[in-house]
Motif scaffolding. Structure first.
Motif, PDB file in Angstrom:
ATOM      1  N   UNK A 194       0.827  -1.208   0.000  1.00  0.00           N
ATOM      2  CA  UNK A 194       0.000   0.000   0.000  1.00  0.00           C
ATOM      3  C   UNK A 194       0.863   1.261   0.000  1.00  0.00           C
ATOM      4  N   UNK A 195       1.979   1.218   0.723  1.00  0.00           N
ATOM      5  CA  UNK A 195       2.892   2.364   0.747  1.00  0.00           C
ATOM      6  C   UNK A 195       3.454   2.637  -0.645  1.00  0.00           C
ATOM      7  N   UNK A 196       3.834   1.576  -1.341  1.00  0.00           N
ATOM      8  CA  UNK A 196       4.370   1.732  -2.694  1.00  0.00           C
ATOM      9  C   UNK A 196       3.305   2.238  -3.663  1.00  0.00           C
ATOM     10  N   UNK A 197       2.082   1.756  -3.504  1.00  0.00           N
ATOM     11  CA  UNK A 197       0.997   2.206  -4.380  1.00  0.00           C
ATOM     12  C   UNK A 197       0.653   3.674  -4.127  1.00  0.00           C
ATOM     13  N   UNK A 228       1.011   9.284  -6.154  1.00  0.00           N
ATOM     14  CA  UNK A 228       1.463  10.673  -6.045  1.00  0.00           C
ATOM     15  C   UNK A 228       2.265  11.094  -7.279  1.00  0.00           C
ATOM     16  N   UNK A 229       2.964  10.132  -7.900  1.00  0.00           N
ATOM     17  CA  UNK A 229       3.806  10.449  -9.054  1.00  0.00           C
ATOM     18  C   UNK A 229       3.046  10.425 -10.374  1.00  0.00           C
ATOM     19  N   UNK A 231      -7.631   6.477  -1.718  1.00  0.00           N
ATOM     20  CA  UNK A 231      -7.005   6.992  -2.934  1.00  0.00           C
ATOM     21  C   UNK A 231      -7.635   6.367  -4.174  1.00  0.00           C
ATOM     22  N   UNK A 232      -7.895   5.064  -4.104  1.00  0.00           N
ATOM     23  CA  UNK A 232      -8.530   4.393  -5.236  1.00  0.00           C
ATOM     24  C   UNK A 232      -9.948   4.911  -5.456  1.00  0.00           C
ATOM     25  N   UNK A 233     -10.659   5.165  -4.388  1.00  0.00           N
ATOM     26  CA  UNK A 233     -12.013   5.721  -4.525  1.00  0.00           C
ATOM     27  C   UNK A 233     -11.958   7.058  -5.269  1.00  0.00           C
ATOM     28  N   UNK A 234     -10.979   7.882  -4.923  1.00  0.00           N
ATOM     29  CA  UNK A 234     -10.828   9.164  -5.616  1.00  0.00           C
ATOM     30  C   UNK A 234     -10.519   8.951  -7.096  1.00  0.00           C
TER      31      UNK A 234
END
Length: 318
Positions: free
Chosen positions: A19-22, A27-28, A116-119
């Motif tokens: 999840x941290x990597x995703x 962000x990128x 984040x995925x919901x957004x």
């Protein structure tokens, strides 16, 4: 194509680490489709909206009777219909992800990525809706059975069903869109939408795949049997509603005749098998395509035709 006997599923990575990597990847490389897509550019009606061999009537007698103009218009209407199914399921997925996050710690990377995925999915639904209008179509409402089953599914779906269902729809759309991105015969607005969706959905699919494998391993015999059946129904109603039969009328065809021709069309069955091949492999490896539920996968044309080569209509797409 036939499914092989399942083998043991790969071990998922640490939930917080992935999840941290995703989150870092989001962000990128996240996009605002309202800005990134040139919605004001005129539609090029000489181009296709999808490769002709992926159109539901390709290769049929009806296809041979259609003019080139009708065929290209049908390509636009079918892409709009597939996008409508994308909106339908992404709306369901957003509600399921909110429920998934509701009882979990929002301070964790896992839950923050769910938000984040919901957004992302909110932006995707707007993007698909704008593309539907740009292609000269409308979001035709699903039949009452599928519409209400979607309402039921998003209410009762538990862990592995949430992520297996998401993985199915996202993988099918991803295959079709990956093929379109660099194809010069495809309308530019469709290619732009496809590029954005493929980049962002790659993260969503990784999240769904990891969470499905993690959750599935913890389920007992009864829960797995229940999940297999419901997953079979989800795959059936999603795959058989990809093309709303109203699109055939809009290009001057008889709705019933065209719907029947598409349902029996070996090229269309092969296309659905090709588009679903990766998610079928993932779920079959876990043992999630078995028993009564497998009937619905086959009935939807997702496990191939008897005797058809596994690479039928693969076209070299990755």
């Amino acid at each position: 194509m036939t499914t092989t006997a399942p083998t043991s599923a790969p071990t998922p990575t640490d939930r917080e680490d992935i999840a941290k990597r995703l989150l870092r990847s989001s962000a990128k490389a996240s996009f605002d489709p309202v800005i990134e897509v040139d919605w004001d550019a005129p539609l090029d009606r000489d181009k296709w909206a999808i490769r002709p061999e992926r159109i539901s009537l390709y290769g049929t007698e009806l296809w041979e009777r259609m003019t080139e103009e009708q065929r290209k218009e049908l390509s636009r209407l079918e892409v709009a219909s597939i996008a409508t199914i994308g909106i339908w399921f992404e709306t369901i997925l957003m509600q399921m992800l909110v429920r998934h996050a509701y009882d979990r710690d929002p301070a964790t990377n896992h839950v923050q990525y769910a938000y984040t995925e919901i957004a992302d999915e909110c932006r995707h639904t707007v993007m698909f809706a704008k593309m539907i209008g740009k292609l000269g179509s409308e979001a035709h409402r699903l039949d009452p059975v599928a519409h209400n089953l979607g309402r039921l599914f998003k209410t009762i779906a538990h862990g592995p069903l949430i992520f297996a269902g998401a993985l199915f729809v996202e993988e099918v759309l991803d295959q079709i869109q990956r093929e379109a991105i660099n194809d010069e015969q495809i309308e530019p607005v469709v290619r732009s939408v496809s590029r954005i969706h493929v980049v962002e959905e790659a993260r969503h699919m990784r999240y769904a795949r990891e969470e499905f494998q993690r959750d599935w391993a913890q389920r007992g015999v009864v829960q797995r049997a229940y999940s297999r059946l419901l997953l079979g129904l989800v795959s059936y109603y999603s795959a058989t509603r990809l093309i709303n039969p109203v699109v055939y009328e809009k290009v001057g065809l008889d709705r019933r005749e065209a719907k029947r021709a598409a349902r029996r069309n070996p090229n269309w069955i092969d296309t659905k098998t090709w588009a679903a091949r990766k998610v079928v492999a993932t779920l079959n490896q876990a043992g999630a395509i078995r028993g009564p539920g497998k009937f619905f996968w086959r009935r939807a044309g997702l496990l191939g035709r008897p005797g058809a080569p596994a690479t039928a209509l693969g076209g070299g797409a990755k």
